[in-house]
Design an enzyme around this catalytic site. Sequence first.
Site, mmCIF file in Angstrom:
data_model
loop_
_atom_site.group_PDB
_atom_site.id
_atom_site.type_symbol
_atom_site.label_atom_id
_atom_site.label_comp_id
_atom_site.label_asym_id
_atom_site.label_seq_id
_atom_site.Cartn_x
_atom_site.Cartn_y
_atom_site.Cartn_z
ATOM 1 N N THR A 292 -3.935 -5.012 0.559
ATOM 2 C CA THR A 292 -3.286 -3.724 0.786
ATOM 3 C C THR A 292 -4.162 -2.817 1.648
ATOM 4 O OG1 THR A 292 -4.169 -2.710 -1.237
ATOM 5 C CG2 THR A 292 -2.079 -3.900 -1.413
ATOM 6 N N ASP A 293 -5.480 -3.010 1.585
ATOM 7 C CA ASP A 293 -6.368 -2.236 2.450
ATOM 8 C C ASP A 293 -6.114 -2.571 3.916
ATOM 9 O OD1 ASP A 293 -8.769 -0.376 2.513
ATOM 10 O OD2 ASP A 293 -9.527 -2.068 3.685
ATOM 11 N N ARG B 212 32.218 32.102 -6.525
ATOM 12 C CA ARG B 212 30.879 31.877 -7.055
ATOM 13 C C ARG B 212 29.918 31.546 -5.924
ATOM 14 N NH1 ARG B 212 30.427 25.678 -9.502
ATOM 15 N NH2 ARG B 212 31.316 24.623 -7.692
ATOM 16 N N ASN C 296 23.310 21.036 -8.546
ATOM 17 C CA ASN C 296 23.994 22.325 -8.485
ATOM 18 C C ASN C 296 23.019 23.406 -8.934
ATOM 19 O OD1 ASN C 296 25.806 24.429 -8.462
ATOM 20 N ND2 ASN C 296 27.433 23.294 -9.489
ATOM 21 N N GLN D 183 31.751 18.194 -5.780
ATOM 22 C CA GLN D 183 32.162 16.836 -5.399
ATOM 23 C C GLN D 183 32.963 16.855 -4.099
ATOM 24 O OE1 GLN D 183 32.208 18.067 -8.453
ATOM 25 N NE2 GLN D 183 31.869 16.506 -10.029
ATOM 26 N N PHE E 72 35.512 27.198 -9.031
ATOM 27 C CA PHE E 72 35.466 26.091 -9.988
ATOM 28 C C PHE E 72 36.387 26.433 -11.145
ATOM 29 C CE2 PHE E 72 33.339 23.363 -13.289
ATOM 30 C CZ PHE E 72 33.737 22.158 -12.715
ATOM 31 N N HIS F 129 22.531 26.584 -10.078
ATOM 32 C CA HIS F 129 23.395 27.603 -10.667
ATOM 33 C C HIS F 129 22.842 29.012 -10.460
ATOM 34 C CE1 HIS F 129 25.657 24.408 -12.527
ATOM 35 N NE2 HIS F 129 24.577 23.946 -13.141
ATOM 36 N N LYS G 191 0.852 -1.189 0.000
ATOM 37 C CA LYS G 191 0.000 0.000 0.000
ATOM 38 C C LYS G 191 0.884 1.233 0.000
ATOM 39 C CE LYS G 191 -4.458 1.094 0.202
ATOM 40 N NZ LYS G 191 -5.415 0.542 -0.776
#
Length: 286
Positions: A56-57, A170, A239, A213, A153, A241, A11
């Site tokens: 599932t109920d 940045r 990322n 990373q 970077f 940006h 469920k």
Amino acid sequence: MVVLGPNRYGKAETRVVQVTRHGDAHRVKDLNVSTTLSGDMTEVHLSGDNSAVLPTDTQKNTVYAFAKKHGIGAIEDFALLLARHFVGTQPAVRHARVAIEEYTWERNGSNGHSFVRAGRETRTCVAHVDGSGERVVSGLRGLVVMNTTNSEFRGFASDEYTTLTETRDRILATEVAASWRHAYFPTYWDKSHETARWALLAAFADTYSLSLQQTLYAMGSRVLAECPEICEVRLSLPNKHHFEVDLSHFGLDNDGEIFFAADRPYGLIEGTVLREDAPDAGPAWE
């Protein structure tokens, strides 16, 4: 020849909200619970024999009944309680998987009964119970963080299609999705979760980032350093940006003040940090 392969059923996304009333001070627990069972289910697929199938109920009803009978504390405890119940009471069930998301509500105003849905991230967990043992993966998703400096970077590979320029300063922003596997169960799940969350945030803030990373590895390592009960951390970091807007057309300088926040496309950095002696994960990540 055709044979039946791995299978499971359950469920999905049972929404349960528990209000605990202690006089005028109320507490809200808001969960999204998904249960999945597997085991001796061959005949229901091959011949339609439902004798091994717990509806599932019924699984949904069990979530509500257990919320009332046992209460909801840490979501890891509630997930284990449900998984143990299904394996322990249904002869055909060999493996139970219970995944829970928790949504946070904060008090609104000075009374004890008004709440506002918090803007914090979603807490998560997945619990597995089967004949080989019990495994829990905790985590969170939607934790949005940003450093406005201390991120570079440069020195990256390039070819004839590369247009990205190097930068020594940045904005670094991401929306953290993290999950962590337990080598052993902590005494207090909530404390373990808060410590892991704090470690993720502290590492993001404290790391002078040369790449996302590098930041990922620092975040996972910090969790392992602060939480001895955790043996493996998986991180997914998009990322987000932020591009500096060219305002020269309007006769204006833009010295790192005005940015365009792009939602797509985005870089996606994913990785795992684990202890060298981490025990075998088994089906914990499934």
